[in-house]
Design an enzyme around this catalytic site. Structure first.
Site, PDB file in Angstrom:
ATOM      1  N   SER A 174       0.840  -1.359  -0.153  1.00  0.00           N
ATOM      2  CA  SER A 174      -0.045   0.028  -0.124  1.00  0.00           C
ATOM      3  C   SER A 174       0.914   1.251  -0.047  1.00  0.00           C
ATOM      4  O   SER A 174       1.614   1.595  -1.081  1.00  0.00           O
ATOM      5  CB  SER A 174      -1.013   0.086   1.356  1.00  0.00           C
ATOM      6  OG  SER A 174      -1.811   1.096   0.885  1.00  0.00           O
ATOM      7  N   HIS A 175       0.670   2.073   0.945  1.00  0.00           N
ATOM      8  CA  HIS A 175       1.269   3.384   1.024  1.00  0.00           C
ATOM      9  C   HIS A 175       2.865   3.503   1.900  1.00  0.00           C
ATOM     10  O   HIS A 175       3.228   4.334   1.917  1.00  0.00           O
ATOM     11  CB  HIS A 175       0.511   4.371   1.908  1.00  0.00           C
ATOM     12  CG  HIS A 175       0.225   3.647   3.508  1.00  0.00           C
ATOM     13  ND1 HIS A 175      -0.552   2.735   3.331  1.00  0.00           N
ATOM     14  CD2 HIS A 175       0.657   4.278   4.590  1.00  0.00           C
ATOM     15  CE1 HIS A 175      -0.734   2.295   4.806  1.00  0.00           C
ATOM     16  NE2 HIS A 175      -0.104   3.314   5.551  1.00  0.00           N
ATOM     17  N   ASP A 191      -1.845   6.784  -3.568  1.00  0.00           N
ATOM     18  CA  ASP A 191      -0.815   5.902  -2.911  1.00  0.00           C
ATOM     19  C   ASP A 191      -0.190   5.033  -3.725  1.00  0.00           C
ATOM     20  O   ASP A 191      -0.601   4.908  -4.872  1.00  0.00           O
ATOM     21  CB  ASP A 191      -1.312   5.575  -1.446  1.00  0.00           C
ATOM     22  CG  ASP A 191      -2.341   4.258  -1.743  1.00  0.00           C
ATOM     23  OD1 ASP A 191      -2.807   4.221  -2.641  1.00  0.00           O
ATOM     24  OD2 ASP A 191      -2.472   3.515  -0.860  1.00  0.00           O
ATOM     25  N   ASP A 229      -0.767   1.609  -4.102  1.00  0.00           N
ATOM     26  CA  ASP A 229      -1.546   0.617  -4.774  1.00  0.00           C
ATOM     27  C   ASP A 229      -2.766   1.436  -5.284  1.00  0.00           C
ATOM     28  O   ASP A 229      -3.752   0.758  -5.655  1.00  0.00           O
ATOM     29  CB  ASP A 229      -1.731  -0.490  -4.045  1.00  0.00           C
ATOM     30  CG  ASP A 229      -2.694  -0.281  -2.546  1.00  0.00           C
ATOM     31  OD1 ASP A 229      -2.616   1.015  -2.175  1.00  0.00           O
ATOM     32  OD2 ASP A 229      -3.397  -1.254  -2.218  1.00  0.00           O
ATOM     33  N   ASP A 277      -5.453   2.800  -3.664  1.00  0.00           N
ATOM     34  CA  ASP A 277      -6.693   2.961  -2.928  1.00  0.00           C
ATOM     35  C   ASP A 277      -7.116   4.098  -2.103  1.00  0.00           C
ATOM     36  O   ASP A 277      -7.812   4.155  -1.081  1.00  0.00           O
ATOM     37  CB  ASP A 277      -6.866   1.674  -2.111  1.00  0.00           C
ATOM     38  CG  ASP A 277      -5.571   1.198  -1.135  1.00  0.00           C
ATOM     39  OD1 ASP A 277      -4.893   2.215  -0.728  1.00  0.00           O
ATOM     40  OD2 ASP A 277      -5.653   0.380  -0.484  1.00  0.00           O
ATOM     41  N   ARG A 278      -5.908   4.943  -2.130  1.00  0.00           N
ATOM     42  CA  ARG A 278      -6.026   6.050  -1.024  1.00  0.00           C
ATOM     43  C   ARG A 278      -6.017   7.222  -1.628  1.00  0.00           C
ATOM     44  O   ARG A 278      -5.655   7.436  -3.015  1.00  0.00           O
ATOM     45  CB  ARG A 278      -4.803   6.159   0.048  1.00  0.00           C
ATOM     46  CG  ARG A 278      -5.078   4.827   0.930  1.00  0.00           C
ATOM     47  CD  ARG A 278      -3.778   4.949   1.956  1.00  0.00           C
ATOM     48  NE  ARG A 278      -3.903   3.631   2.784  1.00  0.00           N
ATOM     49  CZ  ARG A 278      -3.897   3.553   4.114  1.00  0.00           C
ATOM     50  NH1 ARG A 278      -3.706   4.662   4.774  1.00  0.00           N
ATOM     51  NH2 ARG A 278      -3.637   2.604   4.468  1.00  0.00           N
ATOM     52  N   LYS A 310     -11.319   0.318  -0.984  1.00  0.00           N
ATOM     53  CA  LYS A 310     -11.222   1.810  -0.981  1.00  0.00           C
ATOM     54  C   LYS A 310     -10.495   2.029  -2.339  1.00  0.00           C
ATOM     55  O   LYS A 310      -9.932   1.277  -2.903  1.00  0.00           O
ATOM     56  CB  LYS A 310     -10.478   2.489   0.166  1.00  0.00           C
ATOM     57  CG  LYS A 310      -9.095   1.829   0.418  1.00  0.00           C
ATOM     58  CD  LYS A 310      -8.757   2.609   1.785  1.00  0.00           C
ATOM     59  CE  LYS A 310      -7.205   1.744   2.282  1.00  0.00           C
ATOM     60  NZ  LYS A 310      -7.400   0.533   2.797  1.00  0.00           N
TER      61      LYS A 310
END
Length: 542
Positions: free
Chosen positions: A112-113, A276, A278, A280-281, A375
Site C-alpha cells: 500500500s502506502h 498512494d 496501490d 486505494d487512498r 477503497k
C-alpha cells in the site's frame, strides 16, 4: 513440464493483518519465504479449479513474485489466472476484475502506502470472491496453514511473458494477461458524468494529480488527461517505479508536500489530489484549502446523488471507528443508516454486500463505494470532480456550504512512528488500565462521559471483533482515540485521533490545532505519550 514439491518452512510470523502480510522486501526475498506464504493461501482456499486475479503496485520484487506465483498456481491446480499486464493492477482495479470475471479471489502484491525499493516493504494480500479483503476466518485459515506446511508446490516450467496481452498455457493453467487500466476506466465512465467534467475542464478548470511514481499513474493519465481532457502533464509522477522514485507513497500533507505547498499557493490550480502506492487512498485539496479525509467522506456522501451512478441516492454510510463523526451527521440528515466499524476495509464488505451501505470511508485517506470492495483513490477524485462540475462551486465554497448545513467536526490524527514496541504498549496499557474509572472525571478541562476499548458486532453476520482501539468521549461530543497501527513493518506506530464537533459558524475558520488543544491536553494527561516515548511532537499530523 511437471510440478515439483520443495521442502521448506514453516516460517514463524506469517500471520496476515488487516491488509495481508507485510514485511521488509528482504524478508520476502529470503529463500522459500514468499513461496511458503503463497502455498498457505492455496491450502486455505482449496486452490484446485479456482480462477484468480493477480497483480500489484509495481514495487520492487513485484514482477519476480508474480512469476513465482503463476508457477505455483499451475502446480496447485488453479484453472485460470487473470494477470494485469506487467504484473500491474491497482488494488481497486483488482477488486473490479475479480467481480467482473466472477473469479474466486485474487492475490494483490502491495504494501500500500509503505515505501518500496530493495530496502523498502513488500506485501501479499488475498481478496475473496466479492473483491474485498479476506475476512478474519480466511486469514486465520491462511495463518494456520502457514504454521504446519512443510513445503510448497511449483511448476518447473518458466512463467509466461508478463507483458504480452492474451492467453497462454502454463502446465495446463490458462494465464490471461489483460490491460490493467481498460476495464477500470470503463467502470468509472459509467459511474460519473464524464461529459460534464470534460466541459468544466475545457472551460478553464485546472487540476494537478500526483501519482507519487506509483500504480495510479497510468489510470490517472488515461482518465484525467485522455478521456476528460486535462492538460498533458496534469498528472505528475505518473510512471510507476520500483522504488516509487524514492518517494513515500502516502498521500498526506507530509509525504505529498510538493503538491500541498503548490495548492496552498495563490497560483495553485483549482483542484489537487494525490494517490498512494496501490491506488486505494486519496488526498483532496482546493486552492488554499486542505480537505481532511473525514470531511471528504461526508461531502462525497452528501452529494453522491449528483453522479449518474448514485442518482437514486445512497443506502447508508459506513466509517471506521477512528474516522470523525462528520459522516454520521450526513446520514442522520438523509435518514439513512450510519455504521461505525473497526479499522480495515474488510469490515465494510458485509454491509456493502447486504445493501446496507453505499459509501464507506476511513480517516487514513481511504474512501470508496459499492462499485468494488476496496477503497478507491481515483474513484474519490472523480466523484469530487463530478460534484464540482454539477454545482459549479470550487472546493472551498463547497466545503463551506457543507459546514453551514451540517456543522464542522474539527479533526486530526497524530502518528508516532517506529516506536520501540515496549514504549507504545506502555502508553496503551496506561490508558487501558484507567478506562473503567474515567467516566465522571475531568482531563484537560473536559468532563469525561464514557471510555472503552471498542468492540464491534457485525449487524449482518453477527461476528464480534474486540480490542479495536481505546476511546475517551467528553461532554459535548469531543473525543480522542488511541490505537496501534497494523500497517507498519518496523517498530510500532501509535496513532492518536482527536475530534471536536462545532455548530457555531463563527468558529468554523478557527485553526484546527487551536480547537483541538483541550483534547490534546486531555490525551497527554491520561496516556502520557511524551512521558513514555520521549516524543513531544508526532512524526506525522494529518
Amino acid at each position: 513440464m511437471t510440478s515439483m514439491t520443495v521442502t521448506a518452512g514453516p516460517f514463524a510470523g506469517q500471520k496476515p493483518g488487516t491488509s495481508g502480510l507485510r514485511k521488509k522486501t528482504a524478508q520476502f526475498r529470503a529463500p522459500h519465504y514468499l513461496e511458503c506464504f503463497v502455498q498457505a493461501i492455496f491450502e486455505a482456499i482449496d486452490a484446485p479449479g479456482k480462477v484468480l486475479v493477480l497483480g500489484g503496485d509495481g514495487r520492487f520484487f513485484g514482477r519476480e513474485a508474480a512469476a513465482v506465483i503463476l508457477r505455483m498456481a499451475a502446480a496447485n491446480g488453479v484453472a485460470r489466472v487473470i494477470l494485469g499486464q506487467g504484473g500491474l493492477l491497482s488494488t481497486p482495479a483488482a477488486s473490479h476484475l475479480i467481480r467482473l470475471n466472477g473469479a474466486d479471489g485474487g492475490i494483490i502484491l502491495s504494501a500500500s502506502h509503505n515505501p518500496g525499493g530493495e530496502t523498502g516493504d513488500f506485501g501479499v494480500k488475498y481478496n475473496i470472491a466479492n473483491g474485498g479483503p479476506a475476512p478474519e476466518a480466511v486469514t486465520a485459515a491462511i495463518h494456520a496453514a502457514s504454521e504446519t506446511l512443510t513445503g510448497y508446490r511449483i511448476s518447473d516450467a518458466p512463467a509466461p511473458d508478463l507483458d504480452r496481452l492474451g492467453e497462454t498455457l502454463l502446465d495446463g493453467m490458462v494465464v490471461q494477461v489483460v490491460d490493467p487500466v481498460l476495464d477500470y476506466a470503463e467502470l468509472m465512465e459509467r459511474l460519473f458524468d464524464f461529459p460534464a467534467i470534460a466541459r468544466m475542464i475545457a472551460g478553464g478548470f485546472t487540476l494537478r494529480f500526483d501519482a507519487m511514481c506509483a500504480v495510479t499513474g497510468p489510470y490517472a493519465v488515461e482518465i484525467l488527461e485522455r478521456r476528460l481532457g486535462a492538460a498533458p502533464g496534469s498528472v505528475v509522477n505518473a510512471v510507476p517505479l520500483p522504488d516509487f522514485g524514492g518517494m513515500h507513497p502516502d498521500p498526506n500533507p507530509t509525504w505529498a508536500s510538493d503538491l500541498y505547498e503548490r495548492m496552498m499557493s495563490p497560483e495553485g490550480p483549482d483542484f489537487g489530489a494525490a494517490s498512494d502506492g496501490d491506488g486505494d487512498r486519496n488526498m483532496v485539496l482546493g486552492r488554499g484549502i486542505y480537505v481532511t479525509p473525514s470531511d471528504s467522506l461526508a461531502v462525497l456522501a452528501a452529494h453522491a446523488h449528483l453522479a449518474p451512478g448514485y442518482s437514486g441516492g445512497i443506502k447508508g454510510i459506513a466509517r471506521s471507528m477512528p474516522t470523525s463523526t462528520a459522516a454520521d451527521r450526513v446520514a442522520e440528515a438523509l435518514g439513512i443508516e450510519a455504521h461505525e466499524t473497526p479499522t480495515g476495509w474488510k469490515f465494510f464488505g458485509t454491509l456493502l454486500d447486504a445493501g446496507r451501505a453505499t459509501i464507506c470511508g476511513e480517516e487514513s485517506f481511504g474512501t470508496g463505494s459499492d462499485h468494488v470492495r476496496e477503497k478507491d483513490g481515483l474513484w474519490a477524485v472523480l466523484l469530487w470532480l463530478n460534484i464540482l462540475a454539477a454545482t459549479g462551486q470550487g472546493v472551498d465554497a463547497l466545503l463551506a456550504a457543507h459546514w453551514r448545513r451540517f456543522g464542522r467536526v474539527f479533526y486530526s490524527r497524530h502518528d508516532y512512528e517506529a516506536l520501540p514496541v515496549a514504549q507504545a504498549e506502555a502508553v496503551m496499557a496506561e490508558l487501558r488500565g484507567q478506562l473503567d474509572s474515567l467516566p465522571g472525571r475531568s482531563a484537560g478541562g473536559l468532563r469525561i462521559v464514557a471510555a472503552d476499548d471498542f468492540a464491534y458486532a457485525d449487524p449482518v453476520d453477527g461476528s464480534v471483533t474486540t480490542g479495536q482501539g481505546l476511546r475517551v468521549l467528553f461532554e459535548g461530543g469531543a473525543r480522542f482515540v488511541l490505537r496501534l497501527s497494523g500497517t507498519g513493518t518496523e517498530g510500532a506506530t501509535l496513532r492518536l485521533y482527536l475530534e471536536w464537533p462545532c455548530n457555531d459558524p463563527d468558529q468554523f475558520e478557527t485553526e484546527t490545532r487551536t480547537m483541538l488543544a483541550p483534547v490534546i491536553a486531555a490525551a497527554e494527561a491520561l496516556a502520557g505519550i511524551a512521558r513514555h516515548t520521549g516524543r513531544t511532537e508526532p512524526d506525522v499530523i494529518t
